[in-house]
Motif scaffolding. Structure first.
Motif, PDB file in Angstrom:
ATOM      1  N   ASP A 117      -6.896  13.358  -0.707  1.00  0.00           N
ATOM      2  CA  ASP A 117      -7.261  12.245  -2.084  1.00  0.00           C
ATOM      3  C   ASP A 117      -7.144  13.521  -3.217  1.00  0.00           C
ATOM      4  O   ASP A 117      -6.901  13.211  -4.349  1.00  0.00           O
ATOM      5  N   HIS A 166      -2.388   6.247  -6.473  1.00  0.00           N
ATOM      6  CA  HIS A 166      -3.341   5.385  -6.114  1.00  0.00           C
ATOM      7  C   HIS A 166      -3.019   4.220  -6.145  1.00  0.00           C
ATOM      8  O   HIS A 166      -3.628   3.194  -5.495  1.00  0.00           O
ATOM      9  N   HIS A 207      -8.447   5.382   2.491  1.00  0.00           N
ATOM     10  CA  HIS A 207      -7.858   5.486   1.126  1.00  0.00           C
ATOM     11  C   HIS A 207      -7.177   6.844   0.870  1.00  0.00           C
ATOM     12  O   HIS A 207      -6.117   6.697   0.480  1.00  0.00           O
TER      13      HIS A 207
HETATM   14 ZN   LIG Z   1      -8.901   8.634  -4.406  1.00  0.00          ZN
END
Ligand SMILES: [Zn+2]
Ligand SMILES: NC(=O)C1=CN([C@@H]2O[C@H](COP(=O)(O)OP(=O)(O)OC[C@H]3O[C@@H](n4cnc5c(N)ncnc54)[C@H](O)[C@@H]3O)[C@@H](O)[C@H]2O)C=CC1
Ligand SMILES: O=C(CO)COP(=O)(O)O
Length: 347
Positions: free
Chosen positions: A168, A248, A264
């Motif tokens: 991330d 994203h 994610h």
């Molecule tokens: Zn993120």
């Protein structure tokens, strides 16, 4: 969000065992009376109960609610349970933290973030990613007043979660490229300091990639600090722009089209490889960095059928249309999407 205001956490506690000090930390912050602890079904046992015990020992009356997905229905569930509550604590992964943060914001009470995994950079951010009928919306929220990140709890979490958090952060690379592009093409407001800090955080995680190992307290600490730094970047920018771009959008699209999405950060990492190729940058550098931290770099490693990767690439531009990225307004054709995924060896 008011561009003249930057809201940051007041106290950040990290280290092994800090969750046992939850009650004292909340008393020191001058909270008293009723507090609400929001957890997920799994994280109640992992850390929620310890936090509740510590709060009770410090004299707090504790209400507890367990939530599932990060939806407005879950937010409403938390809001319904708030009754004269002075503080909300979110003990769990990114979804629990977002739900608790949003409910606290809507009710005008303070929020403390208690991450049980280093899996996302929403730990300290003033945003909440909440799913609606059309996908995921990044909603304005109050910054947590405090963060209590117990590195012993985080160290014991499945390593996949920590690798996902690092991915991330690595996605900041393409998020910044997209932001610069929107600034050049559309004169979008751009913050040099937020962009520089975002990129520095991503570079530092890559520099330390070989030190990020399963079960090590130092690895958990490094990842948590980087995630908090990335969250503070979001505060400085007043938007998730420096940490969320085309990669994203791809991840949010996968969440919608794939029957069983991956984590994610894992999806954002794979998206970063492909978006870096679209930007004409060094996608192999991103892929190798992800591989060094044992984050997925292919559809097979994500456990997602190649067909959904292609579909997500073709619809990613429709998500959060106001956020201009390398995907443009028209997105990728099916043929271009398939070629992109093949060239970057994602499928
Ligand atoms: Zn993120
Ligand atoms: N608000 C913001 O600024 C940001 C929000 N996000 C959001 O955060 C979410 C992703 O967060 P994740 O944590 O990846 O997902 P998640 O909250 O679904 O957690 C993933 C899984 O890990 C489990 N888990 C958590 N801690 C554990 C532990 N210690 N041991 C065993 N299992 C544990 C959870 O129960 C869950 O099953 C997404 O909804 C994303 O959009 C991501 C980045 C920034
Ligand atoms: O995930 C984020 C940063 O890592 C921010 O989330 P959004 O894509 O929902 O803005």
């Amino acid at each position: 969000m008011d561009p003249r205001k930057i809201q940051l956490p007041r106290e950040i506690h990290t280290g092994p065992g800090v969750i046992e000090d939850t009650g004292r930390i909340c008393s020191d912050l001058r909270f008293e009376g009723r507090v609400m602890v929001v957890t997920g079904p799994r994280t109640l046992k992992i850390a929620g109960e310890t936090a509740i015990e510590s709060l009770q020992d410090a004299g707090f009356e504790v209400d507890q609610v367990t939530v599932g997905d990060a939806t407005m229905a879950s937010v409403a569930q938390v809001q319904d349970g708030l009754n004269g509550t002075s503080l909300v604590l979110g003990v769990g992964g990114g979804k629990v933290i977002d739900v608790a943060k949003m409910a606290a914001t809507l009710e005008g009470v303070h929020f403390i973030s208690v991450p049980t995994a280093a899996s996302h950079d929403g730990i300290a951010s003033p945003r909440a990613s909440i799913r609606n009928g059309e996908g995921t919306a990044s909603l304005e929220a109050s910054s947590p007043i405090g963060v209590i990140a117990d590195t012993e709890v985080i160290r014991k979490a499945p390593f996949r979660l920590l690798a996902s958090g690092c991915a991330d952060i690595i996605s900041n690379y393409t998020a910044i490229m997209d932001w610069k592009l929107a600034h050049r093409l559309l004169n979008e407001r751009y913050s040099e300091s937020a962009a520089a800090l975002s990129l520095m955080t991503a570079k530092m995680i890559i520099k330390s990639a070989d030190a990020i190992k399963e079960g090590l307290e130092e690895s958990a600490r490094l990842a948590v600090k980087s995630l908090i730094s990335s969250g503070i970047v979001i505060s400085i920018a007043g938007s998730s722009r420096p940490a969320s771009g085309s990669e994203h959008k791809f991840s949010h699209a996968l969440d919608m089209v794939a029957p069983e999405p991956a984590l994610h950060g894992e999806q954002c990492g794979v998206g970063t490889i492909m978006m870096m190729h679209l930007h004409g940058g060094d996608w192999r550098f991103i892929r190798d960095a992800l591989a060094r931290i044992n984050a997925p770099t292919t559809a097979a490693e994500l456990g997602i059928d190649p067909e959904y990767i292609i579909e997500a690439l073709t619809v990613a531009h429709t998500i959060r249309k106001e956020r201009y990225t390398i995907l443009g307004d028209r997105g990728l054709t099916r043929e271009a999407a398939e070629r992109l995924a093949k060239i970057t060896e994602v499928i």
